[in-house]
Write an enzyme that holds these catalytic residues in place. Structure first.
Site, PDB file in Angstrom:
ATOM      1  N   GLY A  14     -45.454 -72.364 -12.444  1.00  0.00           N
ATOM      2  CA  GLY A  14     -46.134 -71.345 -13.239  1.00  0.00           C
ATOM      3  C   GLY A  14     -46.162 -70.133 -12.050  1.00  0.00           C
ATOM      4  O   GLY A  14     -47.092 -69.395 -12.237  1.00  0.00           O
ATOM      5  N   SER A  38     -40.764 -71.276 -12.914  1.00  0.00           N
ATOM      6  CA  SER A  38     -41.236 -71.182 -14.233  1.00  0.00           C
ATOM      7  C   SER A  38     -39.989 -71.465 -15.181  1.00  0.00           C
ATOM      8  O   SER A  38     -38.799 -71.745 -14.747  1.00  0.00           O
ATOM      9  CB  SER A  38     -41.582 -69.836 -14.496  1.00  0.00           C
ATOM     10  OG  SER A  38     -40.651 -68.897 -14.892  1.00  0.00           O
ATOM     11  N   VAL A  62     -42.043 -77.766 -16.622  1.00  0.00           N
ATOM     12  CA  VAL A  62     -42.611 -78.962 -15.872  1.00  0.00           C
ATOM     13  C   VAL A  62     -42.965 -80.198 -16.647  1.00  0.00           C
ATOM     14  O   VAL A  62     -43.739 -81.157 -16.472  1.00  0.00           O
ATOM     15  CB  VAL A  62     -43.806 -78.264 -15.097  1.00  0.00           C
ATOM     16  CG1 VAL A  62     -43.174 -77.773 -13.825  1.00  0.00           C
ATOM     17  CG2 VAL A  62     -44.711 -77.773 -15.918  1.00  0.00           C
ATOM     18  N   ASN A  88     -49.417 -75.569 -10.928  1.00  0.00           N
ATOM     19  CA  ASN A  88     -50.468 -74.759 -11.466  1.00  0.00           C
ATOM     20  C   ASN A  88     -49.921 -74.218 -12.990  1.00  0.00           C
ATOM     21  O   ASN A  88     -51.040 -73.779 -13.591  1.00  0.00           O
ATOM     22  CB  ASN A  88     -50.384 -73.404 -10.841  1.00  0.00           C
ATOM     23  CG  ASN A  88     -50.826 -72.132 -11.234  1.00  0.00           C
ATOM     24  OD1 ASN A  88     -52.009 -71.877 -11.214  1.00  0.00           O
ATOM     25  ND2 ASN A  88     -49.947 -71.244 -11.663  1.00  0.00           N
ATOM     26  N   TYR A 154     -57.169 -77.920 -24.789  1.00  0.00           N
ATOM     27  CA  TYR A 154     -56.838 -77.438 -23.382  1.00  0.00           C
ATOM     28  C   TYR A 154     -58.011 -77.907 -22.228  1.00  0.00           C
ATOM     29  O   TYR A 154     -57.641 -78.453 -21.286  1.00  0.00           O
ATOM     30  CB  TYR A 154     -57.124 -75.797 -23.551  1.00  0.00           C
ATOM     31  CG  TYR A 154     -57.200 -75.172 -22.283  1.00  0.00           C
ATOM     32  CD1 TYR A 154     -55.925 -74.849 -21.578  1.00  0.00           C
ATOM     33  CD2 TYR A 154     -58.596 -74.668 -21.549  1.00  0.00           C
ATOM     34  CE1 TYR A 154     -55.985 -74.157 -20.373  1.00  0.00           C
ATOM     35  CE2 TYR A 154     -58.356 -74.207 -20.357  1.00  0.00           C
ATOM     36  CZ  TYR A 154     -57.279 -74.015 -19.620  1.00  0.00           C
ATOM     37  OH  TYR A 154     -57.207 -73.292 -18.380  1.00  0.00           O
ATOM     38  N   LYS A 158     -57.481 -80.141 -19.012  1.00  0.00           N
ATOM     39  CA  LYS A 158     -57.871 -79.717 -17.809  1.00  0.00           C
ATOM     40  C   LYS A 158     -58.895 -80.607 -17.031  1.00  0.00           C
ATOM     41  O   LYS A 158     -58.897 -80.893 -15.754  1.00  0.00           O
ATOM     42  CB  LYS A 158     -58.632 -78.285 -17.683  1.00  0.00           C
ATOM     43  CG  LYS A 158     -57.507 -77.220 -18.184  1.00  0.00           C
ATOM     44  CD  LYS A 158     -56.830 -76.789 -17.245  1.00  0.00           C
ATOM     45  CE  LYS A 158     -55.507 -76.581 -17.263  1.00  0.00           C
ATOM     46  NZ  LYS A 158     -54.656 -76.273 -16.126  1.00  0.00           N
TER      47      LYS A 158
HETATM   48  P1  NAP Z   1     -50.452 -67.466 -17.281  1.00  0.00           P
HETATM   49  O1  NAP Z   1     -50.434 -65.959 -16.691  1.00  0.00           O
HETATM   50  O2  NAP Z   1     -49.645 -67.339 -18.629  1.00  0.00           O
HETATM   51  O3  NAP Z   1     -48.968 -67.856 -16.480  1.00  0.00           O
HETATM   52  C1  NAP Z   1     -48.576 -69.232 -16.682  1.00  0.00           C
HETATM   53  C2  NAP Z   1     -47.446 -69.753 -15.906  1.00  0.00           C
HETATM   54  O4  NAP Z   1     -46.820 -70.873 -15.983  1.00  0.00           O
HETATM   55  C3  NAP Z   1     -46.212 -68.547 -16.011  1.00  0.00           C
HETATM   56  O5  NAP Z   1     -45.566 -68.791 -14.720  1.00  0.00           O
HETATM   57  C4  NAP Z   1     -45.253 -69.484 -17.053  1.00  0.00           C
HETATM   58  O6  NAP Z   1     -44.052 -69.148 -16.826  1.00  0.00           O
HETATM   59  C5  NAP Z   1     -45.616 -70.981 -16.448  1.00  0.00           C
HETATM   60  N1  NAP Z   1     -45.415 -72.084 -17.425  1.00  0.00           N
HETATM   61  C6  NAP Z   1     -45.949 -72.076 -18.437  1.00  0.00           C
HETATM   62  N2  NAP Z   1     -45.528 -73.361 -19.183  1.00  0.00           N
HETATM   63  C7  NAP Z   1     -44.629 -73.862 -18.328  1.00  0.00           C
HETATM   64  C8  NAP Z   1     -43.626 -75.098 -18.287  1.00  0.00           C
HETATM   65  N3  NAP Z   1     -43.698 -75.718 -19.552  1.00  0.00           N
HETATM   66  N4  NAP Z   1     -43.017 -75.324 -17.191  1.00  0.00           N
HETATM   67  C9  NAP Z   1     -43.020 -74.541 -16.205  1.00  0.00           C
HETATM   68  N5  NAP Z   1     -43.629 -73.221 -16.284  1.00  0.00           N
HETATM   69  C10 NAP Z   1     -44.579 -73.014 -17.232  1.00  0.00           C
HETATM   70  O7  NAP Z   1     -51.362 -68.182 -16.878  1.00  0.00           O
HETATM   71  P2  NAP Z   1     -52.591 -68.002 -15.756  1.00  0.00           P
HETATM   72  O8  NAP Z   1     -53.772 -67.495 -16.700  1.00  0.00           O
HETATM   73  O9  NAP Z   1     -51.997 -67.671 -14.793  1.00  0.00           O
HETATM   74  O10 NAP Z   1     -53.099 -69.653 -15.627  1.00  0.00           O
HETATM   75  C11 NAP Z   1     -52.411 -70.409 -14.640  1.00  0.00           C
HETATM   76  C12 NAP Z   1     -53.125 -71.756 -14.476  1.00  0.00           C
HETATM   77  O11 NAP Z   1     -54.676 -71.354 -14.240  1.00  0.00           O
HETATM   78  C13 NAP Z   1     -52.960 -72.615 -15.876  1.00  0.00           C
HETATM   79  O12 NAP Z   1     -53.153 -73.936 -15.522  1.00  0.00           O
HETATM   80  C14 NAP Z   1     -54.463 -72.122 -16.497  1.00  0.00           C
HETATM   81  O13 NAP Z   1     -54.917 -73.180 -17.282  1.00  0.00           O
HETATM   82  C15 NAP Z   1     -55.321 -71.963 -15.143  1.00  0.00           C
HETATM   83  N6  NAP Z   1     -56.479 -71.317 -15.517  1.00  0.00           N
HETATM   84  C16 NAP Z   1     -56.360 -69.862 -15.765  1.00  0.00           C
HETATM   85  C17 NAP Z   1     -57.596 -69.164 -15.692  1.00  0.00           C
HETATM   86  C18 NAP Z   1     -57.587 -67.371 -16.203  1.00  0.00           C
HETATM   87  O14 NAP Z   1     -58.811 -66.975 -16.230  1.00  0.00           O
HETATM   88  N7  NAP Z   1     -56.294 -66.945 -16.143  1.00  0.00           N
HETATM   89  C19 NAP Z   1     -59.015 -69.788 -15.856  1.00  0.00           C
HETATM   90  C20 NAP Z   1     -58.869 -71.111 -15.711  1.00  0.00           C
HETATM   91  C21 NAP Z   1     -57.813 -71.799 -15.452  1.00  0.00           C
HETATM   92  P3  NAP Z   1     -42.999 -69.472 -18.166  1.00  0.00           P
HETATM   93  O15 NAP Z   1     -43.669 -68.972 -19.480  1.00  0.00           O
HETATM   94  O16 NAP Z   1     -41.735 -68.183 -17.965  1.00  0.00           O
HETATM   95  O17 NAP Z   1     -42.557 -70.885 -18.078  1.00  0.00           O
END
Ligand code: NAP
Length: 257
Positions: A14, A38, A62, A88, A154, A158
């Protein structure tokens, strides 16, 4: 000042957007070789290009075992080693329980939790052979600590990551592989940019430090867990949320004023 990790190799799943992009850039800045993963090759390549010649993009889903194995093989083949995995990648589509379908549940579990198992399993042969490694999971406050309407699946995924982590940490300790997690609060990512100032102001108001987290805040915690200085920490989680989970009521926030 942490000891340098320059020359080591990290896989960031990710890594093309949001927190994963922040982690990729931070470790790239620390001069590690970075495999940015990704499902979209062009997006992964773009982040790798921002980092420089010691980074490259890799397309993998993944939730698929073959893709995770290919990802680990690519890191070994391109950089001759594999020291750190940041698992991630994650998705967070909302669905209230009255509307959530079994397919919705399975998709979130597969992308967030099954992927944790698959990506960790894929890097183990190389880390065991090397005599050590670091695994860092991106979990969340949602699930392990808090709840949010629409995110039952979700939150379960987590919280599940932390259950996985605790046993993995015990099993992998004899190999000097540590397994830890970062639990982000509300982090400012590209996805939030379009939500508008009012929405963001409301989120900030619920955080004692009165700002959203940055991807750098999360990347710095990951960098610490990957460092030599964190060698004796395993099976633990670090909440990076500006104190968001602390107030016991709205009154507690109001009493800050
Ligand atoms: P994001 O901006 O939507 O980015 C998600 C990333 O994961 C992208 O690079 C996406 O690329 C990749 N991805 C999604 N499904 C995938 C798959 N099946 N295989 C490979 N890559 C995949 O999300 P984010 O907010 O940065 O979140 C990242 C992590 O942090 C997640 O685990 C989320 O649960 C956690 N998190 C985020 C927040 C927040 O406030 N943003 C808070 C708590 C936890 P592609 O779609 O091109 O595959």
């Amino acid at each position: 000042m942490l000891q340098s990790l320059a020359g080591k190799t990290i896989i960031v799943t990710g890594g093309s957007r949001g927190i994963g992009r922040g982690i990729s850039l931070r470790f790239g800045q620390a001069k590690l070789n970075v495999l940015v993963v990704s499902r979209n090759q062009a997006d992964a390549d773009k982040v790798a290009a921002e980092i420089g010649p010691h980074a490259s993009g890799f397309r993998a889903d993944v939730s698929q075992q073959e893709d995770c194995q290919a990802m680990a093989a690519a890191a070994l083949q391109r950089y001759g080693g594999l020291d750190i995995l940041c698992a991630n990648a994650g998705i967070f589509p909302a669905a209230k329980l009255t509307e959530m379908t079994p397919a919705d549940f399975d998709t979130v579990m597969s992308t967030n939790l099954r992927s944790t198992f698959l990506s960790v399993s894929a890097v183990l042969p190389a880390m065991i052979k090397a005599g050590g490694g670091r695994i860092i999971l991106t979990s969340s406050i949602t699930g392990p600590i808090t709840g949010y309407p629409g995110w039952a699946h979700y939150g379960a995924s987590k919280a599940g990551q932390l259950g996985f982590m605790r046993t993995a940490a015990i099993e992998l300790a004899p190999h000097q592989i540590t397994v830890n997690a970062v639990l982000p609060g509300n982090i400012f990512t590209e996805g939030l940019e379009g939500m508008g100032a009012d929405y963001i102001a409301k989120m900030e108001a619920s955080i004692p430090l009165k700002r959203l987290g940055t991807v750098k805040d999360i990347a710095n915690a990951a960098l610490f867990l990957a460092s030599e200085e964190a060698a004796y920490i395993t099976g633990q989680s670090i909440v990076v949320d500006g104190g968001q989970v602390l107030p016991e009521s709205l009154g507690a926030l109001e009493a800050m004023e």
